[in-house]
Enzyme design. Structure first.
Site, PDB file in Angstrom:
ATOM      1  N   HIS A  19       0.811  -1.221   0.000  1.00  0.00           N
ATOM      2  CA  HIS A  19       0.000   0.000   0.000  1.00  0.00           C
ATOM      3  C   HIS A  19       0.844   1.271   0.000  1.00  0.00           C
ATOM      4  O   HIS A  19       0.442   2.280  -0.587  1.00  0.00           O
ATOM      5  CB  HIS A  19      -0.957  -0.005   1.194  1.00  0.00           C
ATOM      6  N   HIS A  42      -8.228  -8.106  -7.940  1.00  0.00           N
ATOM      7  CA  HIS A  42      -8.714  -8.719  -6.689  1.00  0.00           C
ATOM      8  C   HIS A  42      -8.877  -7.607  -5.663  1.00  0.00           C
ATOM      9  O   HIS A  42      -7.967  -7.326  -4.875  1.00  0.00           O
ATOM     10  CB  HIS A  42      -7.723  -9.773  -6.181  1.00  0.00           C
ATOM     11  N   SER A  95      -6.764  -1.315  -0.934  1.00  0.00           N
ATOM     12  CA  SER A  95      -6.259  -0.543  -2.072  1.00  0.00           C
ATOM     13  C   SER A  95      -7.335   0.247  -2.809  1.00  0.00           C
ATOM     14  O   SER A  95      -7.047   1.346  -3.303  1.00  0.00           O
ATOM     15  CB  SER A  95      -5.508  -1.458  -3.037  1.00  0.00           C
ATOM     16  N   GLU A 113     -14.054  -7.966  -8.292  1.00  0.00           N
ATOM     17  CA  GLU A 113     -14.090  -8.818  -7.099  1.00  0.00           C
ATOM     18  C   GLU A 113     -15.147  -9.892  -7.302  1.00  0.00           C
ATOM     19  O   GLU A 113     -16.331  -9.591  -7.423  1.00  0.00           O
ATOM     20  CB  GLU A 113     -14.391  -7.998  -5.843  1.00  0.00           C
ATOM     21  N   ASP A 137     -14.589 -12.423 -12.493  1.00  0.00           N
ATOM     22  CA  ASP A 137     -13.198 -12.836 -12.429  1.00  0.00           C
ATOM     23  C   ASP A 137     -12.304 -11.674 -12.839  1.00  0.00           C
ATOM     24  O   ASP A 137     -12.509 -11.051 -13.891  1.00  0.00           O
ATOM     25  CB  ASP A 137     -12.971 -14.026 -13.362  1.00  0.00           C
ATOM     26  N   GLY A 138     -11.316 -11.358 -12.008  1.00  0.00           N
ATOM     27  CA  GLY A 138     -10.502 -10.180 -12.257  1.00  0.00           C
ATOM     28  C   GLY A 138      -9.659 -10.249 -13.500  1.00  0.00           C
ATOM     29  O   GLY A 138      -9.523  -9.254 -14.229  1.00  0.00           O
ATOM     30  N   ASP A 158      -3.346  -8.547  -7.166  1.00  0.00           N
ATOM     31  CA  ASP A 158      -3.108  -8.842  -5.754  1.00  0.00           C
ATOM     32  C   ASP A 158      -3.925 -10.058  -5.307  1.00  0.00           C
ATOM     33  O   ASP A 158      -4.776  -9.951  -4.427  1.00  0.00           O
ATOM     34  CB  ASP A 158      -3.479  -7.583  -4.949  1.00  0.00           C
TER      35      ASP A 158
END
Length: 256
Positions: A19, A42, A95, A113, A137-138, A158
């Site tokens: 971060h 994600h 994030s 997400e 799905d990312g 991530d």
């Protein structure tokens, strides 16, 4: 796998590494008036309570943000303070909310997400921001939308890496994204484990123009996650200082 929930790990040392660098990059990319697009594969729920049952169960934040004296003159410190002013002193932003602190009306934020509980929570926590939420799905979502407008952008990858094949998924996804969206900088986070599962992914991504930064945790003694790694593909000019900022601001927790 959809069992992972970041509430158990929010504010831990890996979050600090990730971060702080993420906030520094966002501050760098928003210095010019030109709009940017920020995407995440994600996203999680975007906001966490460090007094929640999940956070208290692991106590990981106590070894991370709980040890940190926030420097409000840094991008990360300013973002945490602003978000806590709205959500309370025990809040810890993921994030998505950290990014929202820096983004302007000319910018765009797209968040992926897939988790059936985290997705709705993300929508709730991002109300009032410019974020566009996609419960999908990312990898599929980001690739389907790329290249977006604005074309200059930053993608955060991530995943939890609970499934070993996730490393292969990242290694397969990133070259496809760079080909479709060459203007994007791509920040990839990965855990450093004794098993060294990240090494194959790093080898696959090596031909791409990138910067790699790894840190170890002071408190670890050969168990669990020993450290945290970041790869920035297509790094923007001046981004080297973003990585050093993590050690400057969190040296009490992170080390080379």
């Amino acid at each position: 796998m959809l069992s992972y929930q970041h509430a158990f790990h929010a504010g831990n040392p890996a979050d600090l590494h990730k971060h702080i660098v993420f906030a520094e990059l966002l501050s760098l990319l928003t210095k010019k008036d030109r709009g940017i697009t920020v995407m995440e594969t994600h996203s999680g729920r975007g906001l966490y309570d460090l007094t929640s049952a999940e956070a208290q169960k692991t106590g990981e934040a106590a070894d991370g943000v709980g040890k940190l004296s926030l420097d409000l003159d840094t991008p990360y410190g300013a973002a945490i303070r602003a978000i806590r002013a709205r959500h309370g002193e025990t809040a810890y932003p993921g994030s998505p909310l950290i990014a929202s602190h820096f983004l302007r009306p000319q910018d765009r934020q797209l968040l992926m997400e897939l988790h059936p509980a985290e997705g709705p929570a993300l929508k709730h926590n991002m109300k009032g921001t410019i974020a566009e939420i996609h419960q999908r799905d990312g990898y599929e979502g980001v690739l389907a939308i790329a290249p977006p407008t604005p074309r200059k952008g930053l993608v955060l990858i991530d995943p939890s890496y609970e499934v070993k094949t996730e490393y292969d998924q990242v290694a397969d996804f990133v070259p496809k994204l760079t080909k479709k969206w060459p203007e994007a900088s791509i920040l990839i986070w990965y855990p450093i484990l004794a098993a060294g599962r990240h090494e194959g992914m790093i080898e696959t991504l090596a031909p791409l123009s990138s910067v790699r930064h790894e840190v170890r945790f002071h408190y670890k003694e050969g168990k669990g996650m020993l450290g945290s790694g970041l790869i920035l593909v297509n790094p923007p000019f001046g981004s080297e200082a973003c990585f050093e900022a993590a050690l400057t601001q969190a040296g009490i927790i992170l080390k080379k």
